[in-house]
Design a protein around this motif. Structure first.
Motif, PDB file in Angstrom:
ATOM      1  N   SER A 126     -14.390  44.749 -12.495  1.00  0.00           N
ATOM      2  CA  SER A 126     -12.741  44.606 -12.219  1.00  0.00           C
ATOM      3  C   SER A 126     -12.094  44.137 -13.476  1.00  0.00           C
ATOM      4  CB  SER A 126     -12.173  44.683 -10.861  1.00  0.00           C
ATOM      5  OG  SER A 126     -12.636  43.285 -10.240  1.00  0.00           O
ATOM      6  N   SER A 127     -11.085  43.921 -14.215  1.00  0.00           N
ATOM      7  CA  SER A 127     -10.224  42.921 -15.179  1.00  0.00           C
ATOM      8  C   SER A 127      -8.680  43.515 -15.120  1.00  0.00           C
ATOM      9  CB  SER A 127     -10.862  43.195 -16.382  1.00  0.00           C
ATOM     10  OG  SER A 127     -10.497  44.985 -16.532  1.00  0.00           O
ATOM     11  N   ILE A 128      -8.438  42.153 -15.460  1.00  0.00           N
ATOM     12  CA  ILE A 128      -6.778  42.032 -15.418  1.00  0.00           C
ATOM     13  C   ILE A 128      -6.415  41.471 -16.627  1.00  0.00           C
ATOM     14  CG2 ILE A 128      -4.548  40.779 -14.946  1.00  0.00           C
ATOM     15  CD1 ILE A 128      -6.296  41.046 -11.916  1.00  0.00           C
ATOM     16  N   ASN A 129      -5.347  42.566 -17.979  1.00  0.00           N
ATOM     17  CA  ASN A 129      -5.263  41.665 -18.658  1.00  0.00           C
ATOM     18  C   ASN A 129      -4.221  41.361 -19.094  1.00  0.00           C
ATOM     19  OD1 ASN A 129      -4.645  42.372 -21.710  1.00  0.00           O
ATOM     20  ND2 ASN A 129      -6.539  41.147 -22.374  1.00  0.00           N
ATOM     21  N   TYR A 130      -3.274  40.410 -19.755  1.00  0.00           N
ATOM     22  CA  TYR A 130      -2.350  40.760 -19.839  1.00  0.00           C
ATOM     23  C   TYR A 130      -1.966  39.997 -21.387  1.00  0.00           C
ATOM     24  CZ  TYR A 130       2.402  38.643 -20.557  1.00  0.00           C
ATOM     25  OH  TYR A 130       4.118  37.864 -20.887  1.00  0.00           O
ATOM     26  N   ARG A 131      -0.824  40.505 -22.388  1.00  0.00           N
ATOM     27  CA  ARG A 131      -0.663  40.205 -23.850  1.00  0.00           C
ATOM     28  C   ARG A 131       0.904  40.503 -23.821  1.00  0.00           C
ATOM     29  NH1 ARG A 131      -3.649  40.649 -28.919  1.00  0.00           N
ATOM     30  NH2 ARG A 131      -2.710  41.084 -30.494  1.00  0.00           N
ATOM     31  N   ASP A 132       0.962  39.080 -24.074  1.00  0.00           N
ATOM     32  CA  ASP A 132       2.436  38.723 -25.046  1.00  0.00           C
ATOM     33  C   ASP A 132       2.099  38.677 -26.786  1.00  0.00           C
ATOM     34  OD1 ASP A 132       5.253  38.224 -25.549  1.00  0.00           O
ATOM     35  OD2 ASP A 132       5.306  37.157 -23.983  1.00  0.00           O
ATOM     36  N   GLU A 133       3.314  39.752 -27.198  1.00  0.00           N
ATOM     37  CA  GLU A 133       2.839  39.793 -28.784  1.00  0.00           C
ATOM     38  C   GLU A 133       4.535  39.976 -28.900  1.00  0.00           C
ATOM     39  OE1 GLU A 133       0.044  41.938 -33.219  1.00  0.00           O
ATOM     40  OE2 GLU A 133      -0.293  42.692 -30.713  1.00  0.00           O
ATOM     41  N   LYS A 134       5.492  38.196 -30.454  1.00  0.00           N
ATOM     42  CA  LYS A 134       5.957  38.362 -30.863  1.00  0.00           C
ATOM     43  C   LYS A 134       5.839  38.960 -32.322  1.00  0.00           C
ATOM     44  CE  LYS A 134       8.056  35.241 -27.425  1.00  0.00           C
ATOM     45  NZ  LYS A 134       9.017  36.832 -26.967  1.00  0.00           N
ATOM     46  N   GLY A 135       6.205  40.207 -32.949  1.00  0.00           N
ATOM     47  CA  GLY A 135       6.345  39.903 -34.780  1.00  0.00           C
ATOM     48  C   GLY A 135       6.974  39.496 -35.410  1.00  0.00           C
ATOM     49  N   VAL A 136       6.785  39.877 -36.727  1.00  0.00           N
ATOM     50  CA  VAL A 136       7.349  38.709 -37.674  1.00  0.00           C
ATOM     51  C   VAL A 136       8.875  39.023 -37.923  1.00  0.00           C
ATOM     52  CG1 VAL A 136       4.765  38.771 -38.773  1.00  0.00           C
ATOM     53  CG2 VAL A 136       6.603  40.866 -39.707  1.00  0.00           C
ATOM     54  N   LEU A 137       9.062  40.511 -37.022  1.00  0.00           N
ATOM     55  CA  LEU A 137      11.241  40.523 -37.793  1.00  0.00           C
ATOM     56  C   LEU A 137      11.162  39.898 -35.733  1.00  0.00           C
ATOM     57  CD1 LEU A 137      10.716  43.988 -38.670  1.00  0.00           C
ATOM     58  CD2 LEU A 137      11.068  42.634 -40.014  1.00  0.00           C
ATOM     59  N   LEU A 138      12.456  38.914 -36.167  1.00  0.00           N
ATOM     60  CA  LEU A 138      13.471  38.812 -34.955  1.00  0.00           C
ATOM     61  C   LEU A 138      13.538  40.074 -34.051  1.00  0.00           C
ATOM     62  CD1 LEU A 138      15.624  36.368 -36.186  1.00  0.00           C
ATOM     63  CD2 LEU A 138      13.744  35.777 -34.565  1.00  0.00           C
ATOM     64  N   GLY A 139      12.930  40.005 -32.821  1.00  0.00           N
ATOM     65  CA  GLY A 139      13.361  40.927 -31.587  1.00  0.00           C
ATOM     66  C   GLY A 139      12.466  42.184 -31.842  1.00  0.00           C
TER      67      GLY A 139
ATOM     68  N   ASP B 145       9.058  42.189 -29.771  1.00  0.00           N
ATOM     69  CA  ASP B 145       8.642  41.642 -29.235  1.00  0.00           C
ATOM     70  C   ASP B 145       7.526  42.942 -28.511  1.00  0.00           C
ATOM     71  OD1 ASP B 145       9.368  39.381 -29.550  1.00  0.00           O
ATOM     72  OD2 ASP B 145      11.230  39.807 -28.658  1.00  0.00           O
ATOM     73  N   PHE B 146       6.081  42.729 -28.372  1.00  0.00           N
ATOM     74  CA  PHE B 146       5.386  43.846 -26.988  1.00  0.00           C
ATOM     75  C   PHE B 146       4.659  42.676 -25.701  1.00  0.00           C
ATOM     76  CE2 PHE B 146       1.707  45.466 -26.229  1.00  0.00           C
ATOM     77  CZ  PHE B 146       1.571  46.696 -25.945  1.00  0.00           C
ATOM     78  N   LYS B 147       4.575  43.306 -24.699  1.00  0.00           N
ATOM     79  CA  LYS B 147       4.009  42.629 -23.805  1.00  0.00           C
ATOM     80  C   LYS B 147       2.734  43.989 -22.910  1.00  0.00           C
ATOM     81  CE  LYS B 147       7.553  39.463 -22.403  1.00  0.00           C
ATOM     82  NZ  LYS B 147       8.240  39.226 -21.584  1.00  0.00           N
ATOM     83  N   ARG B 148       2.337  43.396 -22.991  1.00  0.00           N
ATOM     84  CA  ARG B 148       1.293  44.652 -21.687  1.00  0.00           C
ATOM     85  C   ARG B 148       0.312  43.558 -20.558  1.00  0.00           C
ATOM     86  NH1 ARG B 148      -3.524  45.892 -25.538  1.00  0.00           N
ATOM     87  NH2 ARG B 148      -4.170  44.074 -24.773  1.00  0.00           N
ATOM     88  N   LEU B 149       0.717  44.735 -19.456  1.00  0.00           N
ATOM     89  CA  LEU B 149      -0.100  44.095 -18.615  1.00  0.00           C
ATOM     90  C   LEU B 149      -1.623  45.606 -17.827  1.00  0.00           C
ATOM     91  CD1 LEU B 149      -0.976  41.923 -16.154  1.00  0.00           C
ATOM     92  CD2 LEU B 149       1.191  43.094 -14.631  1.00  0.00           C
ATOM     93  N   THR B 150      -2.288  45.576 -17.850  1.00  0.00           N
ATOM     94  CA  THR B 150      -3.408  46.301 -17.324  1.00  0.00           C
ATOM     95  C   THR B 150      -4.399  45.261 -16.451  1.00  0.00           C
ATOM     96  OG1 THR B 150      -4.960  45.208 -19.139  1.00  0.00           O
ATOM     97  CG2 THR B 150      -3.450  47.370 -19.753  1.00  0.00           C
ATOM     98  N   GLY B 151      -5.291  46.788 -15.511  1.00  0.00           N
ATOM     99  CA  GLY B 151      -6.147  46.672 -14.757  1.00  0.00           C
ATOM    100  C   GLY B 151      -6.499  47.475 -15.410  1.00  0.00           C
ATOM    101  N   ARG B 152      -7.790  47.011 -14.110  1.00  0.00           N
ATOM    102  CA  ARG B 152      -9.391  48.284 -14.383  1.00  0.00           C
ATOM    103  C   ARG B 152     -10.155  47.989 -13.247  1.00  0.00           C
ATOM    104  NH1 ARG B 152     -12.172  51.909 -16.744  1.00  0.00           N
ATOM    105  NH2 ARG B 152     -10.057  51.961 -18.485  1.00  0.00           N
ATOM    106  N   ILE B 153     -10.613  49.048 -12.493  1.00  0.00           N
ATOM    107  CA  ILE B 153     -11.445  48.776 -11.135  1.00  0.00           C
ATOM    108  C   ILE B 153     -12.796  50.241 -11.688  1.00  0.00           C
ATOM    109  CG2 ILE B 153     -11.655  49.251  -9.629  1.00  0.00           C
ATOM    110  CD1 ILE B 153      -9.746  47.613  -8.313  1.00  0.00           C
ATOM    111  N   ASN B 154     -14.090  49.730 -11.964  1.00  0.00           N
ATOM    112  CA  ASN B 154     -14.764  50.765 -12.190  1.00  0.00           C
ATOM    113  C   ASN B 154     -15.480  50.440 -11.463  1.00  0.00           C
ATOM    114  OD1 ASN B 154     -14.207  51.570 -14.551  1.00  0.00           O
ATOM    115  ND2 ASN B 154     -15.152  50.249 -16.028  1.00  0.00           N
TER     116      ASN B 154
END
Length: 778
Positions: free
Chosen positions: A455-468, A470-479
């Motif tokens: 099982s896993s949990i992932n969180y990513r918060d990314e801000k690009g080089v252009l103001l405004g 923005d990307f956020k991701r939250l994932t979860g997995r169970i194998n």
């Protein structure tokens, strides 16, 4: 901290433990993974200096400096015995060997647990076994786990790779294991010294690779396949799965659509295959064919980049990626495999092993060349160049307010661009920044005799080089994989992801049905002149010509507009795999899977960015369903040690459909940044689209003679609902020959052949086509 195990404890809680047995089993699935061994805990060092203190105090010191936890029966182990210890940067095993070496107490290391136990009579009649563990180059291996197989008795090697075990029976088997190395077992027998060489987990032609509806040893594969394993990509911090393929094999072209976080990644295998259809390969994740539109989700709207549909899958979950590149390899997937097939296998637990891993990564992004490096002009330089150009054509220089106003097509009421407002604005500084990202990943794995869980949990918060941007991701997995009864395997793989993608517009001057000033980076490159000011009245926060599109500060300010794409995606499947005991080598497998996603697009723009001076917005939810079912049989058997036959026969069905709703609104309250005002004009529309059904039958046969000559063939017949009944069915076939000539006797006598391990030459022919162009051209 100590854990005491005593008879009185178990007697007083026996009934309670029985009642909680089922609950404890579930908890142990996750809790036991906390006691797993990794490479760092195996070589933990301590610094201890005591003179005539109790063993209990030494144990406290070890627990205080390491992650180890001691487990023992306080009624059996004498903790009040006094000892003297002086250890400088010594391993825990060395310290414990000094304390208990000549006593009736032995210790065993199991993960981050250290168990103290009395010696049994059988153990006391054994002998001492010592040795050294090295790698293939002869280098010492510290931290190797040396365990008596079938028991909890064991030690770890010291800094020089040395180990020592006392009271070991001649019938015992020692098991040597280390992260990244192949586990090795050695029977003790009459040996008192055992030196072991551990080999690395290599990826070669004896490796098993996925080929679609089964696996095969790589040396037996006659089609063109590139295999990428987790160790090849573990240090590559990609934001999506497809980006992991960059530079991983020949014939695989990976390109980012742009630098916007979460933007689609273009993957092409051996170039473009059609002038009408897209060139995207088929993606199959854990046996599940998934949707992957070439332009991403909601791509291209007002210059935005859309979103990568694979962005909701955690790259850290990937165990391997196999890229099927030619018709011999892809024809088993029929019409869907004409552009190549990418098989993604996610991680699972391994029997007898467990671990908990947490990692955090941080990074920055920036332009490789900024505006000054490229050589953009400032306001003064721009006026000088324009005046020189106009004079060369016999035109008057720009001097009047009228000349300046002619440079702007969409003007804001009450504002005039006059000579006294000429500025020196660096628009790139106004809309760019240093990008950054942070990512956290937690994974838990555990293996048992009858199953494994990852099982896993992932969180990513990314801000690009252009103001405004923005990307956020939250994932979860169970194998989870289980073997409830003999010959039957079953399991489930589920990935749930959410992403929140906010982007700025990049479409220039007002145009289109919505007629708004989209501005953007391209406008800063070509249209936003450095002589334009940012503010009309900075004290009041009034922008200069905000509806013109040339003021990219106004257009890219997220307080003035909103472009948000939220994606909820679930990819999951279950399987049953039964090995028929009455037919050697035959198994039957069935898989049910679904890929369901919901994309919600919110768009809002304030009236100051529109020449109409009214607010505008759109709301568009979209749901996609991709359901897949298959059942197939695999057969693999060797006759007379020289004839190997493997075959696959099966059928598959797929349903794909989408549902869209879109609502346009105008003149709604801007402070709400959403629809809901009854006075706002709304134009709803919606419906179904892209619905199609596929029914398929497929077969594959592989024959290998004398472990060197190979004949392979596959065939698939697809029926696709988008065609008329008389043209609905088509057949796809391939054949290939393979020769492992490095196995020939005349080749083995050549020294240079050893450099290449196994060498396979193959001749292939196949037919592949693509039905997707029908959807696009009518």
């Amino acid at each position: 901290m100590k854990i005491y195990l005593s008879k009185e404890f178990f007697d007083s809680t026996k009934q309670l433990l029985r009642k909680m047995r089922a609950t404890c089993l579930l908890i142990l699935v996750f809790a036991s993974s906390l006691f797993a061994v990794d490479a760092e805990s195996q070589v933990a060092k301590v610094n201890i200096a005591f003179n005539s203190v109790t063993i209990s105090k030494v144990i406290d010191a070890i627990e205080g400096q390491t992650d180890y936890l001691f487990v023992y029966d306080k009624n059996v182990i004498d903790l009040n015995r006094k000892v003297s210890v002086k250890a400088e940067n010594q391993s825990v095993a060395e310290v414990l060997s000094g304390i208990f070496g000549n006593t009736n107490v032995i210790y065993a290391m199991e993960g981050t647990n250290i168990m103290l136990m009395p010696k049994s009579e059988a153990q006391q009649q054994g002998k001492k076994v010592t040795g050294k563990v090295t790698d293939s180059t002869g280098g010492s291996l510290p931290g190797v786990s040396v365990v008596v197989k079938g028991t909890t008795i064991g030690v770890i090697t010291d800094n020089n790779g040395i180990f020592s075990l006392a009271n070991i029976s001649e019938n015992a088997t020692l098991q040597f294991s280390f992260v990244g190395m192949k586990t090795k077992e050695v029977v003790v027998g009459s040996k008192n010294a055992i030196n072991v060489v551990l080999e690395e987990e290599t990826i070669g032609l004896d490796e098993v690779v996925a080929i679609g509806y089964g696996t095969k040893i790589k040396r037996d594969v006659t089609g063109s396949i590139t295999a990428v394993k987790s160790k090849d990509i573990q240090n590559f911090k990609a934001s999506s799965v497809d980006a992991l393929l960059q530079g991983q094999g020949s014939g695989i072209q990976v390109s980012q659509s742009n630098g916007t976080p979460g933007a689609p990644v273009r993957v092409m295998i051996r170039g473009t295959h059609s002038i009408y259809a897209d060139a995207e390969p088929l993606w199959v994740v854990d046996g599940i064919p998934i949707s992957n539109p070439v332009n991403g989700v909601a791509g291209g709207l007002r210059g935005t980049a859309g979103q990568n549909p694979l962005a909701t899958i955690n790259p850290s979950d990937i165990e391997s990626i196999e890229v099927l590149k030619d018709a011999a390899a892809t024809s088993i997937y029929g019409s869907r495999g004409s552009n190549g097939v990418i098989l993604v296998t996610t991680k699972g637990g391994k029997k007898g092993q467990g671990y908990v891993t947490f990692d955090a990564s941080f990074g920055v992004t920036d332009f490789t060349r900024n505006a000054n490096d490229i050589g953009f002009t400032n306001g003064t330089e721009w006026l000088d160049l324009v005046d020189k150009g106009r004079s060369n054509y016999g035109l008057a220089t720009i001097k009047t307010d009228k000349d300046l106003n002619n440079l702007i097509s969409q003007k804001t009421t009450g504002q005039v661009f006059s000579v006294d407002r000429i500025s020196n604005t660096n628009w790139f500084d106004e809309i760019t920044r240093k990008g950054a990202y942070k990512e956290y990943n937690l994974s838990i794995s555990r293996g048992y005799d009858k199953g494994t869980i990852f099982s896993s949990i992932n969180y990513r918060d990314e801000k690009g080089v252009l103001l405004g941007n923005d990307f956020k991701r939250l994932t979860g997995r169970i194998n989870a994989d289980f073997e409830p009864i003999e010959n039957l395997k079953t399991g489930v793989k589920i990935n749930i992801g959410y992403s929140d993608n906010n982007q700025v517009m990049n479409a220039g001057v007002p145009s289109g049905n919505d007629v708004l000033a989209a501005g953007g980076f391209n406008m800063a490159l070509t249209g936003s002149l450095p002589i334009f000011p940012k503010w009309w009245d900075e004290s009041k926060g009034t922008y200069f010509m905000p509806a013109s599109g040339y003021n990219v500060s106004a257009s890219n300010n997220t307080n003035n507009f909103r472009f948000q794409l939220e994606t909820y995606r679930a990819i999951g499947g279950i399987y049953l795999d039964y090995t028929l005991p009455w037919i050697k080598g035959l198994s039957v497998r069935s898989e049910w899977s679904a890929d369901v996603s919901s994309d919600i697009r919110n768009f809002m723009v304030k009236k100051l960015l529109r020449p109409k001076n009214t607010s505008y917005g759109e709301y568009q939810p979209r749901m996609q369903r991709n359901l897949n079912y298959n059942v197939y049989a695999n057969y693999n058997r060797t006759f007379n040690e020289v004839h190997n036959v493997s075959a696959t026969l099966g059928t598959e069905s797929q349903l794909f459909s989408t549902r869209d709703i879109i609502v346009f609104g105008e003149n709604f309250p801007e402070e709400n940044r959403q629809f809901g005002n009854q006075d706002a004009a709304r134009i709803p529309s919606g419906g179904f689209g892209g619905e199609r059904y596929i029914r398929s039958y497929f077969a594959r046969v592989n024959y290998r003679f004398n472990d060197r000559y190979i004949i392979s063939g596959s065939i698939r017949r697809d029926g696709v609902s988008i065609f008329t009944p008389e043209n609905r069915w088509s057949t796809f076939a391939s054949g290939s020959l393979g020769w492992i000539f490095s196995e020939e006797k005349f080749m083995k006598s050549l020294d240079f052949v050893a450099l290449f391990n196994d060498m396979v030459e193959s001749l292939k022919i196949g037919i592949a086509t693509n039905y997707f162009f029908v959807i696009q051209v009518g």
